[in-house]
Write an enzyme that holds these catalytic residues in place. Structure first.
Site, PDB file in Angstrom:
ATOM      1  N   PHE A  11       0.871  -1.196   0.000  1.00 58.51           N
ATOM      2  CA  PHE A  11       0.000   0.000   0.000  1.00 58.51           C
ATOM      3  C   PHE A  11       0.898   1.233   0.000  1.00 58.51           C
ATOM      4  O   PHE A  11       0.846   2.085   0.876  1.00 58.51           O
ATOM      5  CB  PHE A  11      -0.932  -0.037   1.214  1.00 58.51           C
ATOM      6  CG  PHE A  11      -2.152   0.855   1.085  1.00 58.51           C
ATOM      7  CD1 PHE A  11      -2.489   1.738   2.112  1.00 58.51           C
ATOM      8  CD2 PHE A  11      -2.981   0.801  -0.035  1.00 58.51           C
ATOM      9  CE1 PHE A  11      -3.622   2.552   2.012  1.00 58.51           C
ATOM     10  CE2 PHE A  11      -4.100   1.615  -0.144  1.00 58.51           C
ATOM     11  CZ  PHE A  11      -4.424   2.490   0.880  1.00 58.51           C
ATOM     12  N   GLU A 210      13.113   3.543  -6.848  1.00 61.44           N
ATOM     13  CA  GLU A 210      12.908   2.315  -6.088  1.00 61.44           C
ATOM     14  C   GLU A 210      13.132   2.605  -4.608  1.00 61.44           C
ATOM     15  O   GLU A 210      13.734   3.622  -4.244  1.00 61.44           O
ATOM     16  CB  GLU A 210      13.883   1.241  -6.556  1.00 61.44           C
ATOM     17  CG  GLU A 210      13.678   0.818  -8.004  1.00 61.44           C
ATOM     18  CD  GLU A 210      12.279   0.284  -8.264  1.00 61.44           C
ATOM     19  OE1 GLU A 210      11.572   0.874  -9.093  1.00 61.44           O
ATOM     20  OE2 GLU A 210      11.883  -0.689  -7.602  1.00 61.44           O
ATOM     21  N   LYS A 225      14.237  -5.114 -16.639  1.00 59.56           N
ATOM     22  CA  LYS A 225      13.327  -4.736 -17.721  1.00 59.56           C
ATOM     23  C   LYS A 225      13.814  -5.224 -19.086  1.00 59.56           C
ATOM     24  O   LYS A 225      13.025  -5.672 -19.919  1.00 59.56           O
ATOM     25  CB  LYS A 225      13.138  -3.218 -17.733  1.00 59.56           C
ATOM     26  CG  LYS A 225      12.409  -2.709 -16.496  1.00 59.56           C
ATOM     27  CD  LYS A 225      12.496  -1.194 -16.387  1.00 59.56           C
ATOM     28  CE  LYS A 225      11.735  -0.675 -15.208  1.00 59.56           C
ATOM     29  NZ  LYS A 225      11.894   0.792 -15.020  1.00 59.56           N
ATOM     30  N   GLY A 323       6.181   7.059 -12.004  1.00 62.04           N
ATOM     31  CA  GLY A 323       5.165   7.975 -11.475  1.00 62.04           C
ATOM     32  C   GLY A 323       4.041   7.163 -10.852  1.00 62.04           C
ATOM     33  O   GLY A 323       3.651   6.124 -11.389  1.00 62.04           O
TER      34      GLY A 323
HETATM   35  N1  LIG Z   1       6.753   4.116  -8.624  1.00 62.08           N
HETATM   36  C1  LIG Z   1       6.878   3.895  -9.919  1.00 62.08           C
HETATM   37  O1  LIG Z   1       6.983   4.835 -10.737  1.00 62.08           O
HETATM   38  C2  LIG Z   1       6.893   2.477 -10.430  1.00 62.08           C
HETATM   39  C3  LIG Z   1       6.778   2.245 -11.805  1.00 62.08           C
HETATM   40  C4  LIG Z   1       6.793   0.923 -12.286  1.00 62.08           C
HETATM   41  C5  LIG Z   1       6.942  -0.125 -11.398  1.00 62.08           C
HETATM   42  N2  LIG Z   1       7.061   0.138 -10.065  1.00 62.08           N
HETATM   43  C6  LIG Z   1       7.190  -1.009  -9.166  1.00 62.08           C
HETATM   44  O2  LIG Z   1       5.948  -1.153  -8.456  1.00 62.08           O
HETATM   45  C7  LIG Z   1       6.180  -1.623  -7.125  1.00 62.08           C
HETATM   46  C8  LIG Z   1       5.578  -0.638  -6.143  1.00 62.08           C
HETATM   47  O3  LIG Z   1       6.142   0.625  -6.389  1.00 62.08           O
HETATM   48  P1  LIG Z   1       5.823   1.839  -5.388  1.00 62.08           P
HETATM   49  O4  LIG Z   1       6.360   3.071  -6.041  1.00 62.08           O
HETATM   50  O5  LIG Z   1       4.399   1.792  -4.961  1.00 62.08           O
HETATM   51  O6  LIG Z   1       6.766   1.447  -4.155  1.00 62.08           O
HETATM   52  P2  LIG Z   1       6.620   1.928  -2.633  1.00 62.08           P
HETATM   53  O7  LIG Z   1       7.939   1.655  -2.003  1.00 62.08           O
HETATM   54  O8  LIG Z   1       6.022   3.294  -2.582  1.00 62.08           O
HETATM   55  O9  LIG Z   1       5.505   0.936  -2.038  1.00 62.08           O
HETATM   56  C9  LIG Z   1       5.764  -0.430  -1.855  1.00 62.08           C
HETATM   57  C10 LIG Z   1       4.948  -0.813  -0.630  1.00 62.08           C
HETATM   58  O10 LIG Z   1       5.025  -2.228  -0.475  1.00 62.08           O
HETATM   59  C11 LIG Z   1       5.137  -2.502   0.905  1.00 62.08           C
HETATM   60  N3  LIG Z   1       5.773  -3.804   1.041  1.00 62.08           N
HETATM   61  C12 LIG Z   1       7.040  -4.137   0.713  1.00 62.08           C
HETATM   62  N4  LIG Z   1       7.252  -5.449   0.942  1.00 62.08           N
HETATM   63  C13 LIG Z   1       6.074  -5.945   1.429  1.00 62.08           C
HETATM   64  C14 LIG Z   1       5.643  -7.228   1.861  1.00 62.08           C
HETATM   65  N5  LIG Z   1       6.470  -8.275   1.857  1.00 62.08           N
HETATM   66  N6  LIG Z   1       4.364  -7.369   2.298  1.00 62.08           N
HETATM   67  C15 LIG Z   1       3.518  -6.308   2.319  1.00 62.08           C
HETATM   68  N7  LIG Z   1       3.870  -5.063   1.923  1.00 62.08           N
HETATM   69  C16 LIG Z   1       5.133  -4.899   1.488  1.00 62.08           C
HETATM   70  C17 LIG Z   1       5.951  -1.381   1.488  1.00 62.08           C
HETATM   71  O11 LIG Z   1       5.695  -1.236   2.878  1.00 62.08           O
HETATM   72  C18 LIG Z   1       5.472  -0.176   0.685  1.00 62.08           C
HETATM   73  O12 LIG Z   1       4.418   0.505   1.320  1.00 62.08           O
HETATM   74  C19 LIG Z   1       7.703  -1.779  -6.996  1.00 62.08           C
HETATM   75  O13 LIG Z   1       8.040  -3.129  -7.257  1.00 62.08           O
HETATM   76  C20 LIG Z   1       8.250  -0.876  -8.114  1.00 62.08           C
HETATM   77  O14 LIG Z   1       9.494  -1.343  -8.608  1.00 62.08           O
HETATM   78  C21 LIG Z   1       7.021   1.398  -9.552  1.00 62.08           C
HETATM   79  N1  LIG Z   2      12.242   3.272 -10.249  1.00 66.15           N
HETATM   80  C1  LIG Z   2      11.737   2.892 -11.565  1.00 66.15           C
HETATM   81  C2  LIG Z   2      10.221   2.823 -11.497  1.00 66.15           C
HETATM   82  C3  LIG Z   2       9.651   2.246 -12.776  1.00 66.15           C
HETATM   83  O1  LIG Z   2       9.990   0.888 -12.896  1.00 66.15           O
HETATM   84  C4  LIG Z   2      12.155   3.961 -12.597  1.00 66.15           C
HETATM   85  O2  LIG Z   2      12.602   5.024 -12.164  1.00 66.15           O
HETATM   86  O3  LIG Z   2      12.024   3.727 -13.805  1.00 66.15           O
END
Ligand SMILES: NC(=O)c1ccc[n+]([C@@H]2O[C@H](COP(=O)([O-])OP(=O)(O)OC[C@H]3O[C@@H](n4cnc5c(N)ncnc54)[C@H](O)[C@@H]3O)[C@@H](O)[C@H]2O)c1
Ligand SMILES: N[C@@H](CCO)C(=O)O
Length: 348
Positions: A11, A210, A225, A323
């Site tokens: 979340f 990340e 990727k 984003g």
């Molecule tokens: N933010 C981006 O722009 C983006 C884009 C593409 C992909 N992603 C991927 O999407 C995923 C989520 O990204 P985000 O930006 O929301 O990250 P984030 O760090 O904001 O949120 C991840 C959440 O997962 C929770 N978490 C981690 N391990 C856990 C577990 N074992 N059980 C329950 N909760 C757990 C954390 O407490 C955190 O709140 C990541 O894998 C990231 O690489 C992010």
């Molecule tokens: N941290 C990653 C999020 C998308 O996978 C990036 O900046 O591209």
């Protein structure tokens, strides 16, 4: 109107953005022919919450990070992922926890538990897709459910689905691109005179990076990727460890300024290419692109990928690569794919 019950595993930025869209824009989904209801949430910081009638998203979104779901009906202090994934009344599990570039865990287990319990999975987590993608897709098919992961590469920009569904009939010979928004944003801010650490801090604040930004800067995010694109689009069957990887951590502000002075821009490039003998070679490396290169103008957290095809030559797609809300859209596009499958519009 079909209703899909969702279990949000993680979340943080992305799943909170999805929850906000569900709370604020039900019409967006009604126009697509379905309603979304969040019936379970787990997170290391909040614990677990299961409410079969639907969780009050305004209430949980208002909770500060670090507060616990324990005081709510169906709430507990710990992230009971296995129990929630296997036993909650969810139709779709939305996996958006931290990416582990080593073994993809615990997300790989989250996905496997969901698929084996007959639940669809939509995810933005690169780990399961890059490290166990074929195995998990096989489990999905054998359980009559979907494993969708558009957001694993280029966030909400539809690269995987575009290549599969729109570039059909073409022979894809290579893919090359800027596949990490954080590093591209950082290099741009360094061109504006910021130091590396300050630029990274800005990217973190904007929700691009990340949890451990060395994954962005050191290239391991792009390595995952590139492996996904090589396997999805070139049928390479490679492991991320097969991708020779160099990040941007050693590029100095002087290097950036020198490149600009000679009409070039440093970019972190990921590439997979089918060689003459049919094998696929994949690499991640910083490249000083000349101003006229199609990828040189890609700025900020924007990503771009160029497909080399037999009949069209190069086809380039550009869009947001990171984003919170942009990536939440990738999950929506995955849920649309699940809905189409559930309504018989596409074969497994
Ligand atoms: N933010 C981006 O722009 C983006 C884009 C593409 C992909 N992603 C991927 O999407 C995923 C989520 O990204 P985000 O930006 O929301 O990250 P984030 O760090 O904001 O949120 C991840 C959440 O997962 C929770 N978490 C981690 N391990 C856990 C577990 N074992 N059980 C329950 N909760 C757990 C954390 O407490 C955190 O709140 C990541 O894998 C990231 O690489 C992010
Ligand atoms: N941290 C990653 C999020 C998308 O996978 C990036 O900046 O591209």
């Amino acid at each position: 109107m079909t209703t899909y019950n969702l279990a949000l595993i993680g979340f943080g930025g992305v799943n909170r953005a999805l929850a906000e869209l569900i709370r604020d824009e039900p019409r967006r989904f009604a126009d697509l022919g379905f309603e979304l209801r969040v019936v379970a949430i787990t997170d290391l910081a909040f614990g677990s919450l299961v409410q079969g009638e639907g969780i009050d998203l305004a209430a949980v979104l208002a909770m500060p990070r670090g507060s616990s779901f324990e005081g709510l009906p169906g709430g507990s202090t710990e992230a009971r992922n296995e129990d929630v994934i296997k036993n909650s009344p969810a139709d779709i599990v939305v996996e958006a926890t931290f990416t582990s570039p080593i073994d993809g865990e615990p997300a790989v287990s989250h996905v496997r538990w969901a698929l084996e319990s007959g639940k669809h999975v939509v995810t933005t987590n690169k780990g399961p897709v890059a490290l166990k993608g074929q195995e998990l897709s096989t489990i999905a098919a054998s359980n009559g459910v979907r494993f969708e992961y558009e957001g694993a590469v280029m966030s909400g920009t539809p690269v995987i689905r575009l290549a599969h569904k729109v570039l059909g009939g073409l022979e894809l010979r290579a893919v090359q691109g800027i596949l990490n928004g954080t590093s591209n944003y950082v290099l741009g801010r360094m061109e504006a005179g910021l130091g590396l650490e300050q630029a990274i801090a800005e990217a973190q604040e904007l929700g691009y990076a990340e949890a451990d930004p060395t994954a962005d800067i050191g290239g391991s995010d792009v390595r995952l990727k590139v492996a996904i694109l090589a396997n999805e689009l070139l049928g390479a069957g490679i492991h991320p460890n097969d991708v020779e990887t160099t990040g941007i951590q050693d590029i100095t502000s002087q290097d950036v300024a020198d490149a600009l002075a000679r009409g070039c821009r440093w970019k972190l490039i990921g590439e997979a290419r089918r060689d003459a003998d049919g094998t696929v070679t994949a690499v991640v490396q910083p490249v000083a692109l000349p101003a006229g290169h199609p990828l040189a103008g890609i700025s900020g957290a924007t990503n771009a990928v160029s497909f080399t095809t037999d009949l069209l030559g190069a086809v380039t797609v550009s869009g947001p690569g990171a984003g919170r809300v942009e990536t939440a859209y990738a999950l929506i596009s995955d849920i649309i794919a699940v809905d189409e499958f559930a309504k018989g519009a596409v074969r497994a």
